[in-house]
Each structure stands twice: as C-alpha cells, then as structure tokens.
Scaffold this motif. Sequence first.
Motif, short mmCIF file in Angstrom:
data_model
loop_
_atom_site.label_atom_id
_atom_site.label_comp_id
_atom_site.label_asym_id
_atom_site.label_seq_id
_atom_site.Cartn_x
_atom_site.Cartn_y
_atom_site.Cartn_z
N LYS A 57 0.86 -1.18 0.00
CA LYS A 57 0.00 0.00 0.00
C LYS A 57 0.90 1.23 0.00
O LYS A 57 1.84 1.31 0.77
N GLY A 58 0.59 2.20 -0.85
CA GLY A 58 1.37 3.43 -0.91
C GLY A 58 1.00 4.37 0.23
O GLY A 58 -0.08 4.29 0.81
N ASP A 59 1.91 5.27 0.56
CA ASP A 59 1.68 6.25 1.62
C ASP A 59 1.42 7.60 0.94
O ASP A 59 2.35 8.26 0.51
N PHE A 60 0.16 7.99 0.85
CA PHE A 60 -0.21 9.22 0.17
C PHE A 60 -1.02 10.12 1.10
O PHE A 60 -2.02 10.69 0.71
N GLU A 61 -0.58 10.22 2.33
CA GLU A 61 -1.30 11.04 3.31
C GLU A 61 -1.31 12.50 2.88
O GLU A 61 -0.31 13.04 2.43
N GLY A 66 -4.21 10.75 -4.25
CA GLY A 66 -3.45 9.53 -4.03
C GLY A 66 -2.22 9.45 -4.91
O GLY A 66 -1.57 10.44 -5.20
N ARG A 72 2.06 15.65 -6.91
CA ARG A 72 2.94 14.82 -6.09
C ARG A 72 4.13 14.33 -6.92
O ARG A 72 5.27 14.31 -6.46
#
Length: 84
Positions: A57-61, A66, A72
């Motif tokens: 799972k990617g970290d797109f906080e 996303g 990004r």
Amino acid sequence: MVNGGYYKGTGSGSMGEHTKHGGYKINHAKVRTYVVPRGLRDFKLTPFVTKNMQPLKGDFEGDPKGGLSGERYLERWKKENGMD
C-alpha cells in the motif's frame, strides 16, 4: 537483402486468405494450437512471479488524489533531480 539476408519478421504467419469481397477465410490447418504436456498438475517449477508476496500500500497522506497526483509526481521529481 537486409542484414545479410536475415529477416526477423513478427512471428505472426497467415492463418488463411483474403477473399475477393474483402473478407478473410480462416484455414484451420494453419491455425496454431498449443497442447499442454501431461503431468503438469504437480510440477515443481513456477513462473518468475512469487505467490508469497503481500500487496503493498502506498503512503499518500494529505494528497486527495493519491498516487495518481501530478502535483505529487512533480514535487518528488524536483526533489530528486533539482529545479529545471
């Protein structure tokens, strides 16, 4: 002759012939068929893809779009490659 007489081609030989009315008639004697050898149910070798890996799972906080966010991507590119 190209490259000393060697012609690679695409490996997609004809499987029939064109009709005079613009159609295509398949010659079933020319259609490739692949037969799976017997005894592969308990075969020990596998493809190069592991079955033991868990999905990442990617970290797109803080980014509502996303991982598909262009902002990004550009931010990371500038950080890694400098301002251009």
